[in-house]
Motif scaffolding. Structure first.
Motif, short mmCIF file in Angstrom:
data_model
loop_
_atom_site.label_atom_id
_atom_site.label_comp_id
_atom_site.label_asym_id
_atom_site.label_seq_id
_atom_site.Cartn_x
_atom_site.Cartn_y
_atom_site.Cartn_z
N GLN A 63 13.22 0.99 0.73
CA GLN A 63 12.61 2.18 0.13
C GLN A 63 13.69 3.19 -0.24
O GLN A 63 14.70 3.32 0.45
N ALA B 266 7.98 7.76 -0.81
CA ALA B 266 8.83 6.59 -0.58
C ALA B 266 8.49 5.47 -1.56
O ALA B 266 7.56 4.71 -1.33
N PHE C 171 12.00 -4.80 3.78
CA PHE C 171 11.91 -4.34 2.40
C PHE C 171 12.71 -3.04 2.32
O PHE C 171 13.21 -2.55 3.34
N ARG D 290 8.61 -4.32 8.74
CA ARG D 290 7.21 -4.34 9.21
C ARG D 290 6.82 -5.81 9.35
O ARG D 290 7.00 -6.59 8.41
N GLY E 234 8.89 1.88 -3.03
CA GLY E 234 9.40 0.58 -2.56
C GLY E 234 10.27 -0.04 -3.64
O GLY E 234 9.90 -0.08 -4.82
N ARG F 63 9.19 -3.81 -5.14
CA ARG F 63 8.08 -3.76 -6.11
C ARG F 63 8.54 -3.14 -7.43
O ARG F 63 8.09 -3.52 -8.50
N ALA G 5 0.24 -0.54 -4.92
CA ALA G 5 0.94 0.74 -5.04
C ALA G 5 2.44 0.49 -5.10
O ALA G 5 2.98 -0.32 -4.36
N LEU G 6 3.09 1.18 -6.04
CA LEU G 6 4.54 1.08 -6.12
C LEU G 6 5.20 2.01 -5.12
O LEU G 6 6.32 1.79 -4.69
N CYS G 7 4.48 3.08 -4.77
CA CYS G 7 5.05 4.00 -3.78
C CYS G 7 3.93 4.82 -3.15
O CYS G 7 2.81 4.84 -3.66
N GLY G 8 4.25 5.45 -2.06
CA GLY G 8 3.27 6.30 -1.40
C GLY G 8 3.93 7.59 -0.96
O GLY G 8 5.12 7.60 -0.61
N ARG H 61 -4.29 6.89 2.55
CA ARG H 61 -2.97 6.50 3.07
C ARG H 61 -3.08 6.09 4.55
O ARG H 61 -3.89 6.62 5.29
N GLU I 45 4.47 -7.80 8.78
CA GLU I 45 3.22 -8.00 8.04
C GLU I 45 3.12 -9.46 7.64
O GLU I 45 4.10 -10.20 7.71
N GLY J 243 5.04 -9.28 -2.99
CA GLY J 243 5.12 -7.81 -2.90
C GLY J 243 5.04 -7.29 -1.48
O GLY J 243 4.92 -6.08 -1.26
N ARG J 244 5.07 -8.20 -0.49
CA ARG J 244 5.02 -7.76 0.91
C ARG J 244 6.00 -8.58 1.72
O ARG J 244 5.85 -9.79 1.85
N GLN J 245 7.03 -7.93 2.20
CA GLN J 245 8.06 -8.61 2.99
C GLN J 245 8.16 -7.97 4.37
O GLN J 245 7.61 -6.90 4.59
P1 AMP Z 1 4.29 3.18 2.82
O1 AMP Z 1 5.52 3.54 3.60
O2 AMP Z 1 3.38 2.24 3.54
O3 AMP Z 1 3.62 4.38 2.25
O4 AMP Z 1 4.80 2.35 1.57
C1 AMP Z 1 5.44 2.92 0.49
C2 AMP Z 1 5.90 1.84 -0.46
O5 AMP Z 1 6.85 1.00 0.21
C3 AMP Z 1 4.83 0.88 -0.93
O6 AMP Z 1 4.11 1.38 -2.02
C4 AMP Z 1 5.64 -0.34 -1.29
O7 AMP Z 1 6.24 -0.20 -2.57
C5 AMP Z 1 6.72 -0.33 -0.24
N1 AMP Z 1 6.35 -1.21 0.87
C6 AMP Z 1 5.68 -0.90 2.01
N2 AMP Z 1 5.55 -1.97 2.80
C7 AMP Z 1 6.13 -2.99 2.16
C8 AMP Z 1 6.35 -4.37 2.45
N3 AMP Z 1 5.91 -4.91 3.58
N4 AMP Z 1 7.01 -5.14 1.55
C9 AMP Z 1 7.45 -4.61 0.40
N5 AMP Z 1 7.30 -3.31 0.06
C10 AMP Z 1 6.64 -2.51 0.92
#
Ligand code: AMP
Length: 468
Positions: free
Chosen positions: A167, A346, A165, A153, A348, A351, A321-324, A297, A155, A160-162
């Motif tokens: 999952q 999923a 990353f 992504r 992450g 994290r 959030a550690l996961c969603g 979400r 971003e 905590g944001r790469q």
């Molecule tokens: P999501 O797919 O957006 O529901 O994200 C689920 C989990 O994936 C999050 O809670 C993070 O642990 C991890 N995650 C999502 N985006 C990133 C990111 N850019 N960098 C690191 N971890 C991420």
């Protein structure tokens, strides 16, 4: 027969060995992370937001992967791997064109055939694509799948944001029962707690689209009455994707958000019953959860249950959030299948590992070498290589530095790595078809037959009781 007295290595090998306790200091000095730049040459760097996973961290990754794999297998899930690159429409249709993930973050480009492709930003849509493409709807339902891999992504990189990353993910496709939601949450909860991270679950239900239509109207009306106070992002979201206003982190919007209408009050009986059942199962399992009415979400495909997991000590503070996860009862149909209910999560990995490090979670004991194979000179090196291979075939983990010539350095290495035994092969041993077996703690040595050496060592190690 074992020789009980100490044998000085000097007697049997070409070079003298140290007679005293070997140095415990590491042989290789720790190197700095960044090598000095070579004058006049531009050093190639990682892309922004990307990270190398260095050898020093690999044991964390192995531990997490194995925990995820074990959890999945214990609950009857099968692994699936989908490509990193998919037709972009998989995510545009699946995740939703107006989501941040697709609109702002997805890596999309035309490949050499002018096909619009995307690096996968998430996996639920791709797993559903695979479920449909491979006729998994013909199998007994639900189909329970797990995956582990990288996602992309674009971003703004931060802690905590790469941009790349990883999952771990679970997807249960083909079952509408609330017990499935509870099972997915239970597995997620167990994964974190078994890895030493205390967590709680933030949970909400966003119902079905019909429930949301009524809710969105109320929400928009409420936010419009506060138009003067809300931030610009919220104003934009009200137009495009109203429920995302509940994701807003701006301080000025928090009091408005706190008093906003709550989706649970707009759920149909069916959606509400489903949600209550999920909560009852969680109660029964003793899984701590918090109802979070603002949890919506960011991906379009969710229906009914949505949840995130946060560390227990963060549940009231600033949360990452550690996961969603959640239910996605309309996604299969959206991607061309017949109506099929599903639910997934999923976590992450970055994290998760960062929490393990922060909490200094002890990792499971590593496999360590049981014997070091030392050699002197080319002829003995050849024999040592054969011995190493035989030890391996016998299930004995050995260590070696075959490129090294000095016996002192080799035995120091064995000592530094706390390896209990060493086999030493010098010229004399090659001629006699023997090898010296040294107890690294006591320094006691005995000469043993080359061919019997692995078995004799196994007996010493308590691995093979059948050999005298
Ligand atoms: P999501 O797919 O957006 O529901 O994200 C689920 C989990 O994936 C999050 O809670 C993070 O642990 C991890 N995650 C999502 N985006 C990133 C990111 N850019 N960098 C690191 N971890 C991420």
């Amino acid at each position: 027969m074992a020789i009980k007295k100490k044998v000085v290595v000097k007697k049997v090998v070409a070079r003298p060995a140290p007679k005293k306790e070997f140095s415990k200091k590491p042989i290789v000095a720790a190197k700095k992370d960044t090598a000095p730049a070579v004058a006049g040459k531009k050093q190639i760097q990682l892309l922004r937001g990307m990270k190398d996973i260095l050898p020093r961290d690999q044991y964390y990754w192995k531990t997490v992967f194995e925990a995820a794999q074990r959890m999945s297998e214990d609950f009857g899930f099968n692994r699936i791997e989908t490509p990193l690159l998919e037709e972009a429409s998989v995510f545009m249709r699946g995740v939703g064109k107006q989501t941040d993930v697709v609109e702002k973050e997805m890596y999309v480009f035309e490949d050499r055939d002018m096909e619009k492709v995307a690096l996968r930003p998430e996996n639920t849509a791709a797993v559903v694509r695979a479920y449909l493409q491979h006729g998994m709807w013909n199998q007994p339902q639900p189909v329970k799948l797990w995956y582990f891999g990288p996602f992309f992504r674009h971003e703004r990189p931060q802690d905590g944001r790469q941009r790349q990353f990883h999952q771990f993910g679970l997807e249960v496709i083909g079952d509408a029962s609330p017990v499935i939601d509870a099972m997915v949450i239970q597995m997620t909860y167990l994964l974190y707690t078994e890895l030493g991270i205390p967590v709680s679950v933030q949970i909400n239900s966003i119902g079905m689209p019909e429930d949301r239509t009524r809710y969105k109207m109320e929400l928009v009306q409420y936010y419009r009455s506060h138009r003067a106070t809300i931030c610009e992002t919220c104003k934009a979201r009200l137009m495009k994707n109203p429920m995302r206003v509940l994701d807003c982190k701006e301080d000025s919007c928090q009091p408005i958000k706190a008093n906003a209408p709550q989706i649970v009050d707009y759920l149909s009986n069916e959606s509400r019953d489903h949600f209550m059942k999920v909560l009852e199962y969680l109660d029964e399992l003793g899984i701590p959860y918090f109802l979070n009415h603002t949890l919506v979400r960011g991906l379009d495909y969710y229906t009914k249950t949505v949840f995130e997991v946060v560390t227990s000590d963060e549940e009231q503070g600033s949360q990452t959030a550690l996961c969603g996860g959640g239910r996605y009862d309309l996604l299969v149909e959206e991607l061309g299948g017949k109506p099929t209910s599903a639910c997934g999560v999923a976590p992450g990995i970055e994290r998760l590992i960062s929490q393990m490090k922060k909490r200094q979670v002890p990792l499971p004991a590593r496999r360590t070498p049981q014997v070091y194979v030392a050699q002197l000179g080319d002829l003995s090196r050849r024999k040592a290589m054969v011995l190493f291979a035989r030890l391996r075939a016998e299930g004995v983990m050995a260590d070696q530095d075959f490129s090294k010539g000095s016996l002192k350095a080799q035995l120091e290495s064995a000592n530094a790595n706390k390896i209990p035994y060493a086999f030493v092969i010098g010229q004399k041993e090659v001629q006699e078809g023997t090898v010296i077996m040294r107890d690294m703690d006591s320094g006691v040595q005995e000469t043993v037959d080359f061919n019997k050496a692995p078995q004799i060592l196994k007996r010493k190690l308590g691995l093979d009781k059948s050999v005298e």
